[in-house]
Design an enzyme around this catalytic site. Structure first.
Site, short mmCIF file in Angstrom:
data_model
loop_
_atom_site.label_atom_id
_atom_site.label_comp_id
_atom_site.label_asym_id
_atom_site.label_seq_id
_atom_site.Cartn_x
_atom_site.Cartn_y
_atom_site.Cartn_z
N LYS A 3 0.85 -1.20 0.00
CA LYS A 3 0.00 0.00 0.00
C LYS A 3 0.88 1.24 0.00
O LYS A 3 1.89 1.29 0.72
CB LYS A 3 -0.89 -0.01 1.24
CG LYS A 3 -1.88 1.15 1.30
CD LYS A 3 -2.71 1.08 2.58
CE LYS A 3 -3.82 2.12 2.59
NZ LYS A 3 -4.65 2.04 3.81
N SER A 50 -9.60 1.82 3.00
CA SER A 50 -8.72 2.58 2.13
C SER A 50 -7.70 1.74 1.36
O SER A 50 -7.18 2.20 0.35
CB SER A 50 -7.98 3.62 2.96
OG SER A 50 -7.12 3.00 3.88
N SER A 64 -9.70 -0.54 7.16
CA SER A 64 -9.13 -0.33 5.83
C SER A 64 -8.45 -1.54 5.20
O SER A 64 -8.08 -1.49 4.04
CB SER A 64 -8.14 0.83 5.87
OG SER A 64 -8.83 2.05 5.87
#
Lengths: 488, 576
Positions: free
Chosen positions: B171, B246, B270
Site C-alpha cells: 500500500k 482505504s 481499511s
C-alpha cells in the site's frame, strides 16, 4: 521612579527555565546532539519528521531529569505521559512538539535561595521533559532579505523544563534563583548550562501588586533573556513599566514581551502571533512513561553531593567561614580542587584563602576555568606546606605561585631557579636592620617620639634590602629590639 | 482467460509425494533469515533509546505442517531426491495462481525461477492493471533484482526464507526506500522515502518480491479508494464497483492476481473491508503486533499494518514474517510471535463463537444471509455458537471519528511545504500564505474535512466534550470485548453491512461512506485482532463477495487464523 512609589508595590516573578540535557543522542532518535556541526547533518527520519517515522524515548534523558527533579526536592510521578503541542513553525518539523502537559515527570518541589540576608524556599511547580525544535536562520545568507534557512541539527534535542511558583519577589531573587539552579545542574552534570549556546534558556512571568495585597496582578511573559544580566535588567525594567502603568491609572495587558538588550527595554509582541491554541493531547506514539522504584534509585545513586550540603560540610569539617564555603562550593570543580588541596595536606583555612584569592585571581586574569588550572591541587598544597614550614614567606609564596601558574613548574623548582628562600637567620637580619636604622635617623627619631606606625616602614625597608627573603615576623621582632636599643 | 500460463502437456497427475519430501527437508528451511537478505542501510536502524533489541536477531519461517492442500499444485510430481537437473516445464502452471508454499516448493524443486514468477506478475500487471488500476507505482527493477537474489539462493542450494520469491504489493501509505510513497495524495506526489518501513524490510529480508505500490484513499482516509488524488481503483470482481478502502489497491491487486500477497493498513477497517469487497482474506493483528515504523501515520493509536492474501495459510505466513517487537516502534509489543502456520490445525470443535446482536441491526439482508450460512458452517464444524451483546457498539463510529480525526489533524501537520512534498509557489505574502495554499492545494476534500474535524475536537474548550469523552467511550468499547471474551473464544460478525457499492455512489455523502466501517471500527478501538475472510457471494447479481469478520482476544491471532482456516478448508470461502 521614586523609591517611595516603588516600595508601595511588590514584584511577583515566576520563571520557566529550559535546560538542554547533556545526552549524547537526541530525545527520540539516535542522532548526535553535538553543537556546531554543519547544518542538517545530525538528522534522521525521526528528527526530520519524515512520513512514517516514530519516536523512541532516550532513557538517559529521563534519568537526567529525575536527578534534577530529586535535587529540586520534587515528587517523581510513577507514571507520566508525553503530549503533543501542536503549532506550525518552519523549524518544527512534525508540526507538533513532543512535550509533557498534564502529567509531567516530576512536580511539587522547592529550591532554597538567599534573599535579603535570609533563606527562602522557591516552589518548583513542575519539571518535565520535551524535545527542542530546530533553528530558523534569518540572517547571514545572500538572500536573507527574502528567504530563511532551517537547520534541524537541534531538532529533537532533549530539554528539561523547570517551572517555578510565583515565589520570587525581585529581579535579584530571580538572578539568585537561576544562579543556584545552574550550579545544581552543573553539579549533577545534566547540562552545561551554556546560555550563549542556548543550553540554558529562561522566560519570566512578572506582575506587580500593591504591597500587602494577596491578589496577583496581571502578568506579562518576558522572553529573550539570554544572559543572567539580561534577566535581571529586563525584570527591573518590566516591573517599573508595570508600576508606572498602574500609577498612571492604566492597566497591564497580559501579553508576551521581548527584551531588547540594545534598547534596554521590553516590547510587546503582536498578540496575534502568540494567540495559540496548542491543542495538547496525549502522544499516541509513546507509551506512558513508567518510573519504577529501581529506576528512581538508579538516578538517586548517581547524584553527587549538592552545593548546599557541601557548603555545610565545608563549614563543619574545615571550619571555614560561611562566605568562603559558599564561594568554594559555587562550582563543583572549584570545590573539588579545594578538597584535593586539603587532602594533599594543606591547612584548610589557608587552602581556602589561597584558592579563593590568589589562584582565582590568576585564573581570572588568564581567563581560565579551575579545571584548566596550570597549578594542580597537589602543587598548591606543596607550596602551602613550604610556607607553613617558613621555608618561604607568604609574600614570596605569591610570587612563586604566579611563576608556577605561568610555567607549570613546581614550587621547589621555581624557588631554586629564582634563588628564593626565606631568610630567618637573626644575625643576618639584625645586620640589615642596623644598617637601615643607621641610615635613617629621621625615621628613627619619629619612632622614638612615639610614632609606632613607623615600624611598618622599617620592615618594608628590611624586606627590600633582603629582596623579600627575610621572614617578616623575625624582621619585626628584631627591628623593635634594635630601635629600642637606639632609644636607650 | 489468464494470459500467463506456461504451456506444456496436460494431465500429469499431481503427487503428494513431493509434498512429503518437502516437509522432511523443512528443518533446513527454518534457518532462513535476515542475514541472507539484509541489505545495508544508510543509518543504523536502532535508536539509542529504551529499546536496545537487535533487529537482526529474529528469523522468520513458515511451517505448513497439516496446512497444505495443494490441490492445484500439479507441478509437484518429482520427489526432490530425484532432481539432478532442472525439470523441463512441460505442464500447465499459472504462476499468478500460486500461493506462498507452492511458490516455495516450485522454487525449491527448480521448476520455476523467482524471476519468472516476477516476470509473469509484471506482465499480468501490464495487461490487467489498466482496468483495475490497483498500482500507483510498479517497481519492476527492484522486483527483478530481488527475484534474482532469491534465484541465487536456489542455485547455491541455500535455505529459502519464508517468502522466497513471493510477489508482494505494498500500500502506498507504507514507505519504501528509493521508491515514491505518495499516500495517494498530491502533497506527497513526488516524495521518495530514504528508508524502508520495518514491515517492508522484514518482507524483503524474508525473500518477498515487491512489485509496486498500491492505490488507496488519500492518507488512508476513506472506504472506497475513490479518495485517491490520482484515480480510483476498480473492484476486479465487478469493475463498476469500488474495491473498498482505504487499502483498495492492495485488496484488488491480490484479488486480480496482480500480486500473491499484499500489505495494507487498517485504521478503522481499511484492510478488512476491502478484503471483504474484493473477496480475499485480510487481517489486522492486535495493536502493537506489527511495527508501524514506516507506516505514514493517519491515526497513530489505531493504525495497523496487515496482510492480504487469497488463503488463510498465506495470511498466517505473512503475519509471521512482519509481526514482532520493533525497537523503532515504541508501541510495538514484545509478545512472542507464534508459529501461526502450526495453529492451522482445522480443529475448531468446542470453540465458543459469539455472535453480537448489535451487529445485525441494519444489516443488508443479502449480507445477513451469507453470514448466517457461515455461522451454520462453523456450527457444523463443531463450534458452539452463542448470541452475545456488545452494548456500546452504537457509539463506535462517533468515537472513532473523533479520535481518528484528532490524531490525523496532528499527524498531517508536517505536510506544510517546508521540507519535502508539494509546495505552492504562490506565496508572495509570506509563510502563512505558503502554508495555506500548500495545504489547500495539496490535500483532497476528505483529508481537509478530517483535519478540520480533528482540529475542532482538540480545541481549547471542546477537548473535554469530544476528545476526552471519546477516549472514555473507547474504554467502554474495549471493556465490552473483554467481557465478551470471558464467555466466548472468538466473535463473528459481518465485515461490512453491505457489499461493494458502485463507484461514485457514496462519494458525495461522507456519512454514508463512514457507515461502511460500522462493523470494523470497534475492534480497532479495542486494539484486538480482526480478520475478514470471504463467505460466498450475494445471491442476486452481480453476485458480489461478502466478508465475514472474526475477532479474537488481544494477541490471539493464532486463534483467529485457526478458525478462519477451518472455515476456508470446509469450503466457507465459496459458501452458497
Amino acid at each position: 521612579m521614586a523609591a517611595g512609589i516603588r516600595n508601595q508595590y511588590e514584584v511577583v516573578i515566576g520563571l520557566e527555565v529550559h535546560v538542554q540535557l547533556l545526552t549524547r543522542s537526541k530525545l527520540f532518535c539516535g542522532c548526535s546532539t553535538r553543537f556546531g556541526d554543519p547544518p542538517n547533518t545530525n538528522t534522521c527520519p525521526v528528527c526530520l519528521g519524515l512520513p512514517g517515522a516514530l519516536p523512541v524515548l532516550n532513557r538517559d534523558a529521563v534519568t537526567m531529569v529525575m536527578k534534577a527533579a530529586l535535587a529540586l526536592n520534587c515528587v517523581i510521578n510513577p507514571q507520566s505521559r508525553f503530549a503533543r503541542k501542536n503549532y506550525f513553525y518552519p523549524d518544527l518539523p512534525k508540526g507538533y512538539q513532543i512535550s509533557q502537559y498534564d502529567e509531567p515527570l516530576a512536580e511539587d518541589g522547592w529550591l532554597e535561595i538567599e534573599a535579603g540576608g535570609s533563606r527562602k524556599r522557591i516552589g518548583i511547580t513542575r519539571v518535565h521533559l520535551e524535545e527542542d525544535a530546530g533553528k530558523s536562520l534569518h540572517e547571514g545568507f545572500p538572500d536573507s532579505d527574502r528567504a530563511s534557512y532551517i537547520d534541524l541539527n537541534r531538532s529533537g534535542t532533549p530539554l528539561m523544563e523547570i517551572v517555578t511558583e510565583p515565589d520570587l519577589r525581585s529581579p535579584e531573587d530571580a538572578h539568585e534563583f537561576l544562579t543556584r539552579l545552574k550550579t545544581i545542574m552543573l553539579y549533577l552534570e545534566v547540562s552545561d548550562c551554556n546560555m550563549e549556546e542556548g543550553s540554558l534558556r529562561c522566560d519570566a512571568n512578572a506582575s506587580v501588586r500593591r504591597a500587602g495585597s494577596a491578589v496577583l496582578g496581571t502578568k506579562t511573559e518576558v522572553k529573550n533573556l539570554n544572559s543572567f544580566r539580561f534577566l535581571q535588567r529586563a525584570l527591573a525594567y518590566e516591573s517599573e513599566r508595570q508600576i508606572e502603568l498602574l500609577e498612571n491609572g492604566q492597566e497591564v495587558v497580559q501579553e508576551t514581551r521581548l527584551w531588547d538588550s540594545r534598547e534596554q527595554k521590553t516590547y510587546g509582541m503582536r498578540s496575534k502571533e502568540f494567540a495559540h491554541d496548542y491543542r495538547y493531547f496525549p502522544e499516541p506514539d509513546l507509551l506512558p512513561l513508567v518510573i519504577t522504584a529501581d529506576w528512581k534509585e538508579e538516578a538517586r545513586s548517581q547524584m553527587p553531593e549538592l552545593p548546599d550540603a557541601r557548603k555545610q560540610r565545608f563549614t563543619r569539617d574545615y571550619a571555614l567561614a560561611d562566605y568562603d564555603a559558599a564561594q568554594l562550593t559555587s562550582s563543583k570543580a572549584l570545590a573539588g580542587y579545594y578538597e584535593e588541596v586539603v587532602k594533599a595536606g594543606a591547612e584548610p583555612k589557608q587552602a581556602a584563602n589561597w584558592t579563593l584569592t590568589e589562584l582565582l585571581h590568576l585564573l581570572k586574569e588568564s581567563k581560565r576555568e579551575i579545571a584548566a588550572s596550570p597549578v594542580p591541587a597537589a602543587s598548591l598544597a606543596e607550596l602551602l606546606r613550604l610556607i607553613a614550614e617558613d621555608a618561604i614567606s607568604g609574600k614570596m609564596g605569591k610570587e612563586v605561585l604566579a611563576e608556577m601558574f605561568n610555567s607549570g613548574k613546581s614550587a621547589p623548582n621555581v624557588m631554586a631557579e629564582k634563588g628564593l628562600k626565606q631568610m630567618s637567620d637573626p644575625e643576618e637580619i639584625t645586620a640589615a636592620a642596623r644598617e637601615i636604622i643607621a641610615a635613617n635617623p629621621k625615621q628613627t627619631g619619629q619612632y622614638r617620639s612615639g610614632k609606632a606606625a613607623t615600624l611598618g616602614w622599617f620592615v618594608g625597608q628590611v624586606m627590600k634590602t633582603t629582596r623579600g627573603q627575610a621572614n617578616p615576623q623575625v624582621v619585626q621582632e628584631i627591628l623593635k629590639k634594635e630601635l629600642s636599643a637606639v632609644k636607650e | 482467460m489468464r494470459p500467463t500460463q506456461v504451456q506444456g502437456c496436460s494431465g500429469c497427475p499431481a503427487s503428494s509425494n513431493g509434498n512429503n519430501i518437502l516437509k522432511e527437508s523443512s528443518a533446513d528451511r527454518r534457518i532462513c533469515g535476515l542475514r541472507l537478505f539484509a541489505h545495508p542501510t544508510d543509518k543504523p536502524r536502532s535508536h539509542k533509546g529504551l529499546g536496545g533489541a537487535d533487529m537482526a536477531s529474529f528469523g522468520h519461517v513458515c511451517d505448513f505442517r497439516g496446512s497444505q492442500t495443494l490441490q492445484s499444485a500439479r507441478f509437484l510430481r518429482h520427489p526432490l531426491t530425484r532432481i539432478v537437473r532442472p525439470i523441463p516445464r512441460h505442464y500447465t502452471m499459472d504462476l499468478t495462481e500460486l500461493n506462498i508454499s507452492q511458490i516455495r516448493n516450485a522454487l525449491a524443486a527448480k521448476q520455476v525461477s523467482a524471476e519468472e514468477i516476477c516476470q509473469e506478475h509484471l506482465k499480468r500487471i501490464g495487461e490487467r492493471d489498466s482496468e483495475v488500476r490497483a498500482y500507483l507505482t510498479v517497481t519492476a527493477e527492484r522486483a527483478l533484482a530481488q527475484a534474482r537474489k532469491v534465484d541465487r539462493l536456489v542455485t547455491e542450494g541455500r535455505p529459502l526464507p519464508a517468502l522466497a520469491g513471493v510477489p508482494v504489493a505494498i500500500k502506498d501509505a507504507i514507505v519504501t526506500r528509493g521508491v515514491r510513497t505518495t499516500c495517494a495524495s498530491k502533497i506527497l506526489e513526488n516524495y521518495v522515502s530514504p528508508y524502508d518501513a520495518t514491515a517492508v524490510e522484514r518482507l524483503e529480508s524474508a525473500g518477498g518480491v515487491i512489485l509496486g505500490k498500491t492505490n488507496c484513499d488519500e492518507f488512508a482516509m476513506g472506504s472506497s479508494t475513490e479518495n485517491s488524488a490520482f484515480f480510483p481503483t476498480r473492484n476486479p470482481v465487478e469493475p463498476s464497483r469500488v474495491p473498498g478502502g482505504s487499502s483498495g489497491g492492495s485488496a484488488a491487486a491480490v484479488a486480480a492476481h496482480l500480486a500473491t500477497i499484499a500489505l495494507g493498513s487498517d485504521t478503522g477497517g481499511s484492510i478488512r473491508q476491502p478484503a471483504a469487497y474484493c473477496g480475499v482474506a485480510g487481517m489486522m493483528g492486535s495493536y502493537g503486533r506489527v511495527s508501524r515504523y514506516g507506516l505514514v501515520a493517519f491515526a497513530s493509536s489505531l493504525d495497523h499494518i496487515g496482510p492480504f492474501a487469497r488463503s488463510v495459510a498465506d495470511l498466517a505466513c505473512v503475519l509471521g514474517v512482519i509481526a514482532g517487537r520493533d525497537p523503532l516502534d515504541s508501541t510495538s509489543v514484545d509478545v512472542p510471535v507464534r508459529d501461526y502456520g502450526a495453529a492451522l490445525d482445522g480443529d475448531v470443535r468446542g470453540l465458543k463463537v459469539g455472535i453480537p446482536r448489535e451487529y445485525f441491526e441494519g444489516l443488508s439482508s443479502e449480507t445477513g444471509a451469507n453470514i448466517q450460512k457461515a455461522v451454520d458452517l462453523l456450527a457444523r464444524l463443531g463450534c458452539e455458537v452463542h448470541s452475545i451483546s456488545l452494548p456500546h457498539t452504537a457509539f463506535a463510529i462517533g468515537c472513532y471519528y473523533i479520535i481518528a480525526t484528532a490524531e490525523a489533524s496532528s499527524n498531517l501537520a508536517r505536510y506544510d511545504g517546508v521540507r519535502y512534498g508539494f509546495r505552492s509557489e504562490d506565496h508572495k505574502n509570506g509563510l502563512r500564505e505558503m502554508y495555506k495554499k500548500t495545504r489547500d492545494a495539496g490535500f483532497g476534500a476528505e483529508v481537509k474535512r478530517r483535519i478540520m474535524l480533528g482540529t475542532y475536537v482538540l480545541s481549547s474548550g471542546y477537548y473535554d466534550a469530544y476528545y476526552r469523552k471519546a477516549q472514555q467511550v473507547r474504554s467502554l468499547i474495549a471493556r465490552d470485548f473483554l467481557e465478551a471474551f470471558d464467555e466466548v473464544d472468538v466473535i463473528v460478525t459481518p465485515t461490512s453491512p453491505f457489499p461493494a457499492f458502485k463507484l461514485g455512489e457514496r462519494v458525495d455523502d461522507p456519512l454514508q461512506m463512514y457507515l461502511a466501517d460500522i462493523y470494523t471500527v470497534n475492534a480497532s478501538l479495542a486494539g484486538i485482532p480482526g480478520i475478514s475472510v470471504p463467505c460466498g457471494r450475494t445471491a442476486t447479481k452481480p453476485c458480489l463477495p461478502v466478508g465475514m469478520q472474526i475477532l479474537a482476544r488481544h494477541f490471539d491471532e493464532a486463534r483467529l487464523l485457526q478458525v478462519a482456516h477451518a472455515f476456508e478448508k470446509a469450503g466457507g470461502f465459496a459458501i452458497a
